[in-house]
Motif scaffolding. Sequence first.
Motif, PDB file in Angstrom:
ATOM      1  N   PRO A   1       0.886  -1.103   0.001  1.00 29.99           N
ATOM      2  CA  PRO A   1       0.161  -0.114   0.035  1.00 29.99           C
ATOM      3  C   PRO A   1       0.832   1.265   0.020  1.00 29.99           C
ATOM      4  CG  PRO A   1      -0.453  -1.584   1.991  1.00 29.99           C
ATOM      5  CD  PRO A   1       0.589  -1.934   1.254  1.00 29.99           C
ATOM      6  N   VAL A   2       0.557   2.390  -0.748  1.00 30.47           N
ATOM      7  CA  VAL A   2       1.047   3.544  -0.723  1.00 30.47           C
ATOM      8  C   VAL A   2       0.120   4.635  -0.325  1.00 30.47           C
ATOM      9  CG1 VAL A   2       2.351   5.175  -2.319  1.00 30.47           C
ATOM     10  CG2 VAL A   2       2.596   2.762  -2.921  1.00 30.47           C
TER      11      VAL A   2
ATOM     12  N   VAL B   1      11.734  13.047   0.633  1.00 31.75           N
ATOM     13  CA  VAL B   1      11.811  12.734   1.998  1.00 31.75           C
ATOM     14  C   VAL B   1      10.583  13.121   3.075  1.00 31.75           C
ATOM     15  CG1 VAL B   1      13.029  13.283   4.158  1.00 31.75           C
ATOM     16  CG2 VAL B   1      14.109  13.006   2.009  1.00 31.75           C
ATOM     17  N   ASP B   2      10.046  14.194   2.634  1.00 28.15           N
ATOM     18  CA  ASP B   2       9.004  14.700   3.433  1.00 28.15           C
ATOM     19  C   ASP B   2       7.416  14.772   2.612  1.00 28.15           C
ATOM     20  OD1 ASP B   2       6.685  16.247   4.661  1.00 28.15           O
ATOM     21  OD2 ASP B   2       8.169  18.091   5.190  1.00 28.15           O
ATOM     22  N   ARG B   3       6.961  13.558   2.523  1.00 32.81           N
ATOM     23  CA  ARG B   3       5.911  13.227   1.498  1.00 32.81           C
ATOM     24  C   ARG B   3       4.672  14.100   1.893  1.00 32.81           C
ATOM     25  NH1 ARG B   3       4.617  11.751  -3.387  1.00 32.81           N
ATOM     26  NH2 ARG B   3       6.354  10.470  -3.326  1.00 32.81           N
TER      27      ARG B   3
ATOM     28  N   CYS C   1       8.031   3.176   3.428  1.00 32.68           N
ATOM     29  CA  CYS C   1       8.598   4.732   3.519  1.00 32.68           C
ATOM     30  C   CYS C   1       9.994   4.576   3.208  1.00 32.68           C
ATOM     31  CB  CYS C   1       8.246   5.126   5.102  1.00 32.68           C
ATOM     32  SG  CYS C   1       6.713   5.566   5.362  1.00 32.68           S
ATOM     33  N   LEU C   2      10.779   3.547   3.676  1.00 26.94           N
ATOM     34  CA  LEU C   2      12.172   3.459   3.328  1.00 26.94           C
ATOM     35  C   LEU C   2      12.388   3.274   1.918  1.00 26.94           C
ATOM     36  CD1 LEU C   2      13.561   1.557   6.333  1.00 26.94           C
ATOM     37  CD2 LEU C   2      13.697   4.046   6.116  1.00 26.94           C
ATOM     38  N   VAL C   3      11.615   2.502   1.257  1.00 24.67           N
ATOM     39  CA  VAL C   3      11.962   2.121  -0.036  1.00 24.67           C
ATOM     40  C   VAL C   3      11.434   3.423  -0.832  1.00 24.67           C
ATOM     41  CG1 VAL C   3      10.904   0.813  -1.918  1.00 24.67           C
ATOM     42  CG2 VAL C   3      11.597  -0.210   0.093  1.00 24.67           C
ATOM     43  N   SER C   4      10.477   4.031  -0.564  1.00 25.64           N
ATOM     44  CA  SER C   4       9.813   5.089  -1.163  1.00 25.64           C
ATOM     45  C   SER C   4      10.635   6.404  -1.370  1.00 25.64           C
ATOM     46  CB  SER C   4       8.547   5.377  -0.985  1.00 25.64           C
ATOM     47  OG  SER C   4       8.455   6.057   0.290  1.00 25.64           O
TER      48      SER C   4
END
Length: 154
Positions: A89-90, A129-131, A119-122
Amino acid sequence: MRQPTIVGSIEIAARPATIYGLITDLSRWDRFVVETRVPARAVPDGLAPGTTFRAWNRNGLWRWRTTTRVLQAVPPRSLAFEVTSLGMPVATWRYDIVPTARGSRVTESTRDMRGRTMCLVSVAATGVVDRIAHNRRNIERTLARLKAEAEKPA
């Protein structure tokens, strides 16, 4: 780690049906959606709950693929979908369209559904970094572009 929902709204001088037509025409997303492109070969015939499609996403030099599944499609009021990548899931995204005296109020919202691993992969895959801040800016830009597209003279 689930994040709060990010929401943006804009008043558009166009009927809800016009706006709904734009947001459900995946072949035209490149005119207003900031980060996502749907290749012509991936555009489904229609959007209904359960419909899936593949998309390319871009942030500067970073590129990544996602799979999207429609959760809700209620013409001309709302479209909601979930996005996954690498089977994880994203996010969920939603457009709500409400008629107003001058046209429509469009609200775009997203909820980050990534777990710790994603989160790490993305960060590595997208360069973001700050989605939360990134999505907030993208919602503002997307809504402004949608307004310009919907209000173009015929």
